[in-house]
Scaffold this active site. Structure first.
Site, PDB file in Angstrom:
ATOM      1  N   ASP A   9       0.935  -1.334  -0.167  1.00 51.65           N
ATOM      2  CA  ASP A   9      -0.034   0.072  -0.066  1.00 51.65           C
ATOM      3  C   ASP A   9       0.867   1.314   0.019  1.00 51.65           C
ATOM      4  OD1 ASP A   9      -2.410   1.561   0.230  1.00 51.65           O
ATOM      5  OD2 ASP A   9      -1.821   1.720   2.366  1.00 51.65           O
ATOM      6  N   ASP A  11       0.018   5.268   0.954  1.00 53.47           N
ATOM      7  CA  ASP A  11      -0.035   6.025   2.277  1.00 53.47           C
ATOM      8  C   ASP A  11       0.029   5.528   3.554  1.00 53.47           C
ATOM      9  OD1 ASP A  11      -0.181   8.423   0.253  1.00 53.47           O
ATOM     10  OD2 ASP A  11      -2.203   7.529  -0.003  1.00 53.47           O
ATOM     11  N   VAL A  18      -0.557  11.736   5.121  1.00 53.21           N
ATOM     12  CA  VAL A  18      -1.112  13.087   5.510  1.00 53.21           C
ATOM     13  C   VAL A  18      -2.382  13.393   4.828  1.00 53.21           C
ATOM     14  CG1 VAL A  18       1.303  13.907   5.753  1.00 53.21           C
ATOM     15  CG2 VAL A  18       0.373  13.934   3.548  1.00 53.21           C
ATOM     16  N   TYR A  20      -4.856  13.683   1.535  1.00 54.33           N
ATOM     17  CA  TYR A  20      -4.784  13.868   0.012  1.00 54.33           C
ATOM     18  C   TYR A  20      -3.735  14.910  -0.090  1.00 54.33           C
ATOM     19  CZ  TYR A  20      -9.315  11.538  -0.311  1.00 54.33           C
ATOM     20  OH  TYR A  20     -10.203  10.493  -0.295  1.00 54.33           O
ATOM     21  N   ASN A  52      -5.394   2.626  -3.318  1.00 54.04           N
ATOM     22  CA  ASN A  52      -6.642   3.461  -3.637  1.00 54.04           C
ATOM     23  C   ASN A  52      -6.290   4.822  -3.665  1.00 54.04           C
ATOM     24  OD1 ASN A  52      -8.489   1.008  -3.564  1.00 54.04           O
ATOM     25  ND2 ASN A  52      -9.341   1.429  -1.665  1.00 54.04           N
ATOM     26  N   SER A  54      -8.652   7.841  -4.743  1.00 51.86           N
ATOM     27  CA  SER A  54      -9.929   8.439  -5.024  1.00 51.86           C
ATOM     28  C   SER A  54      -9.804   9.970  -5.303  1.00 51.86           C
ATOM     29  CB  SER A  54     -10.868   8.042  -4.004  1.00 51.86           C
ATOM     30  OG  SER A  54     -10.629   8.580  -2.770  1.00 51.86           O
TER      31      SER A  54
END
Length: 197
Positions: A9, A11, A18, A20, A52, A54
């Site tokens: 993964d 982030d 932190v 977006y 992910n 988004s």
């Protein structure tokens, strides 16, 4: 000959969590991450980012911004320890009920964790054996995706990991191993690989 992979993964695992990241220069590696990825490289394991993202679906920034963040991530890994990711996959999509507003990316997707689309695509394109592979993440959805795809799921306590363990974030899950950070996760998974070879 299929290969073993370590799916990572982004982030909270590779770079600091932190929220977006609107400025590319605000992406910073977690301590020891570049060296940990380098050890995976040296062990001959296929290293693959699965994330992910988004932001594009939410209208925060274009997909090209995610690509720019990933360029910086790869540059930092290389500069700090000569480490590299063999492939990068991310899901920019989000369904409307979850907050998607940008028409191009507002849809349900098999790629969005805990769905297995990114892992299946990586396995297909790079000849990977998911049943012999590992997923390292800081969220319950990372562990769930690993198990849905038949991988070993490792939860790190960086990022949201501690909150997942305490039941304060997402939902409870049963990781195959819990590590304080990526370095400890790599220690453990390299031992598993050595035992099974």
């Amino acid at each position: 000959m299929t290969r073993r992979a370590v799916f990572l993964d982004r982030d909270g695992v590779l770079n600091q969590e932190v929220g977006y990241i609107h400025q590319v220069e605000d992406l910073h590696l977690m301590p020891g991450v570049a060296q940990a990825v380098r050890r995976l490289n040296q062990a001959g394991l296929f290293c693959c980012l699965v994330s992910n993202q988004s932001g594009p679906a939410r209208g925060y920034y274009p997909a090209s911004h995610v690509d720019a963040l990933h360029d910086r991530l790869c540059h930092l890994l290389k500069t700090e320890a000569g480490a590299k990711l063999d492939a990068l996959y991310y899901c920019p999509s989000l369904s409307a009920p979850e907050g998607g507003i940008e028409p191009e990316y507002t849809r349900w997707s098999t790629w969005r964790k805990p769905n297995t689309g990114m892992l299946v695509a990586a396995a297909w394109e790079h000849d990977l054996d998911l049943s012999q592979s590992f997923m390292v993440g800081d969220k319950a959805t990372d562990v769930d995706m690993a198990h849905n795809a038949g991988c070993v799921g490792i939860l790190v306590q960086t990022g949201f990991g501690d909150r997942v363990l305490s039941g304060k974030y997402q939902h409870s899950t049963q990781p195959d191993f819990t590590a304080t950070d990526l370095s400890i996760a790599v220690d453990w998974l390299l031992q598993q690989v050595a035992v099974s070879n």
